[in-house]
Motif scaffolding. Sequence first.
Motif, short mmCIF file in Angstrom:
data_model
loop_
_atom_site.label_atom_id
_atom_site.label_comp_id
_atom_site.label_asym_id
_atom_site.label_seq_id
_atom_site.Cartn_x
_atom_site.Cartn_y
_atom_site.Cartn_z
N LEU A 89 -0.57 13.53 5.71
CA LEU A 89 0.09 12.80 6.79
C LEU A 89 1.43 12.24 6.31
CD1 LEU A 89 -2.93 10.88 8.36
CD2 LEU A 89 -1.82 12.96 9.19
N ILE A 90 1.46 11.80 5.06
CA ILE A 90 2.72 11.30 4.50
C ILE A 90 3.74 12.43 4.42
CG2 ILE A 90 3.78 10.36 2.42
CD1 ILE A 90 1.11 8.92 1.88
N ASP A 91 3.32 13.58 3.91
CA ASP A 91 4.23 14.73 3.79
C ASP A 91 4.69 15.23 5.14
OD1 ASP A 91 3.86 14.53 1.06
OD2 ASP A 91 2.32 16.10 0.98
N SER A 92 3.86 15.04 6.18
CA SER A 92 4.21 15.51 7.52
C SER A 92 5.06 14.51 8.28
CB SER A 92 2.93 15.80 8.32
OG SER A 92 2.12 16.75 7.65
N GLY A 93 5.32 13.36 7.71
CA GLY A 93 6.17 12.36 8.35
C GLY A 93 5.47 11.51 9.39
N VAL A 94 4.12 11.51 9.37
CA VAL A 94 3.39 10.68 10.33
C VAL A 94 3.62 9.21 10.07
CG1 VAL A 94 1.07 10.04 11.12
CG2 VAL A 94 1.65 12.44 10.76
N CYS A 95 3.72 8.83 8.80
CA CYS A 95 3.92 7.43 8.45
C CYS A 95 5.10 7.30 7.50
CB CYS A 95 2.66 6.85 7.81
SG CYS A 95 2.15 7.70 6.31
N HIS A 96 5.74 6.15 7.56
CA HIS A 96 6.87 5.84 6.70
C HIS A 96 6.60 4.53 5.96
CE1 HIS A 96 9.13 9.02 8.77
NE2 HIS A 96 8.65 8.50 9.91
N GLY A 97 7.37 4.24 4.98
CA GLY A 97 7.13 3.05 4.17
C GLY A 97 6.27 3.36 2.97
N VAL A 98 6.58 4.48 2.29
CA VAL A 98 5.82 4.91 1.12
C VAL A 98 6.74 4.93 -0.08
CG1 VAL A 98 4.40 6.74 0.13
CG2 VAL A 98 4.36 6.34 2.61
N ARG A 99 6.26 4.44 -1.18
CA ARG A 99 7.05 4.50 -2.41
C ARG A 99 6.16 4.99 -3.54
NH1 ARG A 99 7.67 -2.01 -3.63
NH2 ARG A 99 5.71 -2.26 -4.80
N SER A 100 6.79 5.40 -4.61
CA SER A 100 6.04 5.94 -5.74
C SER A 100 6.16 5.02 -6.95
CB SER A 100 6.53 7.34 -6.10
OG SER A 100 7.89 7.31 -6.46
N SER A 101 5.15 5.09 -7.81
CA SER A 101 5.15 4.30 -9.04
C SER A 101 4.67 5.20 -10.17
CB SER A 101 4.21 3.09 -8.88
OG SER A 101 4.09 2.38 -10.10
N ARG A 102 5.26 5.04 -11.32
CA ARG A 102 4.89 5.87 -12.46
C ARG A 102 4.20 5.04 -13.54
NH1 ARG A 102 6.58 10.99 -12.76
NH2 ARG A 102 8.14 11.71 -11.26
N LEU A 103 3.22 5.65 -14.14
CA LEU A 103 2.55 5.07 -15.29
C LEU A 103 2.38 6.20 -16.30
CD1 LEU A 103 1.14 2.63 -16.58
CD2 LEU A 103 -1.00 3.41 -15.54
N GLY A 104 3.24 6.19 -17.29
CA GLY A 104 3.26 7.31 -18.24
C GLY A 104 3.79 8.55 -17.55
N LEU A 105 3.04 9.61 -17.62
CA LEU A 105 3.44 10.86 -16.98
C LEU A 105 2.89 10.99 -15.57
CD1 LEU A 105 2.91 13.34 -19.97
CD2 LEU A 105 5.05 12.29 -19.20
N ARG A 106 2.10 10.03 -15.14
CA ARG A 106 1.48 10.12 -13.82
C ARG A 106 2.31 9.39 -12.77
NH1 ARG A 106 -5.10 9.66 -14.20
NH2 ARG A 106 -5.42 11.40 -15.64
N ARG A 107 2.29 9.96 -11.57
CA ARG A 107 3.02 9.39 -10.43
C ARG A 107 2.00 8.95 -9.39
NH1 ARG A 107 4.75 11.95 -5.75
NH2 ARG A 107 6.45 10.89 -4.61
N TYR A 108 2.14 7.72 -8.91
CA TYR A 108 1.22 7.16 -7.93
C TYR A 108 1.97 6.83 -6.64
CZ TYR A 108 -1.96 6.56 -11.87
OH TYR A 108 -2.78 6.78 -12.95
N LEU A 109 1.33 7.12 -5.50
CA LEU A 109 1.89 6.78 -4.20
C LEU A 109 1.35 5.43 -3.76
CD1 LEU A 109 1.73 10.13 -2.19
CD2 LEU A 109 3.74 9.03 -3.18
N LEU A 110 2.27 4.59 -3.25
CA LEU A 110 1.91 3.28 -2.73
C LEU A 110 2.35 3.18 -1.28
CD1 LEU A 110 3.09 1.13 -5.79
CD2 LEU A 110 0.80 1.98 -5.31
N LEU A 111 1.46 2.73 -0.40
CA LEU A 111 1.75 2.67 1.03
C LEU A 111 1.89 1.22 1.48
CD1 LEU A 111 -0.01 5.35 0.49
CD2 LEU A 111 -0.34 5.34 2.97
N SER A 112 2.88 0.99 2.34
CA SER A 112 3.05 -0.33 2.92
C SER A 112 2.01 -0.56 4.01
CB SER A 112 4.46 -0.47 3.52
OG SER A 112 4.60 0.42 4.62
N SER A 113 1.89 -1.80 4.46
CA SER A 113 0.91 -2.11 5.51
C SER A 113 1.25 -1.35 6.79
CB SER A 113 0.89 -3.61 5.77
OG SER A 113 2.18 -4.07 6.15
N GLN A 114 2.57 -1.17 7.07
CA GLN A 114 2.97 -0.43 8.27
C GLN A 114 2.55 1.03 8.17
OE1 GLN A 114 4.96 -2.38 6.49
NE2 GLN A 114 5.35 -4.11 7.88
N ALA A 115 2.67 1.61 6.95
CA ALA A 115 2.27 3.00 6.76
C ALA A 115 0.76 3.17 6.95
CB ALA A 115 2.69 3.48 5.38
#
Length: 502
Positions: free
Chosen positions: A322-348
């Motif tokens: 749904l994020i990739d399809s643009g259904v929701c907005h307000g998403v950011r990413s966070s990295r820990l080492g080599l891993r990438r994590y998606l974080l969603l806002s309350s609106q998303a």
Amino acid sequence: MNTYFTRGLPLCRPKMLPDEWVETYLFRVARANGIRYPRLSDTESFRPKLAATALSKADGYPIWSATRLPRSSVVTRVNKIRYCPECMMQSRHIRSRWRLTAFDVCTIHHIRLKDDLAEPVMTKGYKQEGKYFVSSVTDEQLWAGAVCPMPSERRHVEKLWSGFERSIVENDIPGAFEQLTHILFLKALLDAVLTTTREFKAAQKSAAQSTELAQLVEKYHFSLAADFNGIRDFLDQITVTAHRDVVLNRLHRMLTDEMHRPTCFSELPIADLRSRLLTSLQRRAVLADEIPCPDHEESDGYVSLNKAASIIGCPSRLVKHLIDSGVCHGVRSSRLGLRRYLLLSSQAVEACGRWRASVATREQAMNELRIDRRGFLALLRAGLLRPIAVDVYKFFLRADLTDLCQRLGDVSRPFPSKAAHLHSLLGEWIPFGGCYRSASLEVLKEAFSGKFPIFRQMESSGLSAYFVDHTALERVRRLKTGEIAGHEQENCSSGQLSLLVE
């Protein structure tokens, strides 16, 4: 001797007492007709011949309504016979309500039910020591070992069961059954919560479940009421994550179970209750700015992808799509080492939740339309239901489900008093295969346009409430006849054309 008395209608037919259990009543009828030691064959011969027992089955389940109870909520006739000593002192008959597995305490006399009564032949282990027969038990034996519940348990059972038992005693059977539906539903959710507690894991098997539930309710300050608002309020009171997860799973399992074997729970909007729980938990997460980040720290009102999926009640893979399809907005990413994590806002999270609430899975669609697999496939093949593919998942718009019912509601007629000639709208007249399938599907599409009579049964719901008469079947035959004639004419025309060309 017994065979003689079981021929035909029993001569002596005692009156059925208030809320009397059918099985022990049949034994009472047998004894009244001179059968001193009745067998199961004797009672079964009487069952269809008595108006009070003709609708019952040999399983021994109570028959307060034509709607079935969940199997886990009642015991079969081979189980122990439980009773309240004081009720038995007032009238020596077994009550149907004592066959409910969750009914442990009499709310009229505040006495825990005993289980040392037996009916010869019927009750399993009736020859064991310490068993007393219903027909010969004494007052002293009835009261031997009777106990009262602890104050906390008494408060708990009174909140849940007192209204139901009072309605039964006052012979308000419809009101009692409605309350029972809500009680059993609440009980199922409380059972799910109970499995997560330390007390449950360490409890002894001999502990009464009503005692454990009373302790659970008191510990987490749940306020219970045996009505629909009580169920909604209970869901709003769930704050522990583990409790939420097991209740969501239990509600999901209920939806699946009701699709295969409808019970009284089908009268409740289970899908809406599950959505309510998800929404309330989502609000709490937003208010608390809860964010299970990789390092489990809170930050800025964002939540991790897994947490968002848990709040919405769907797989994290679907949320990612749904994020990739643009259904929701307000998403950011966070990295820990080599891993990438998606974080969603309350609106998303809210946007994803709204989208998820607007669609239904195949099982949910079948449950909401009150149809089986045959009917579901017919709607799909006729193009009346169109699935939405989202990654590897398929959904159906709830607006389309509502539109189907609305279209039939607009063109339907009242259900006639004589309905032997009617056929279910999605019944066997629509075959899975064969030469009539295409014509039947075409007629099904015409039904939603009101091209022939459609009848609605008001006491039913969904598409199961609609029926067609012989007009639909005649229309199928005409379409098939026309189709065959068209093919023959086409073959004939093509043959003549080939001669002219030569």
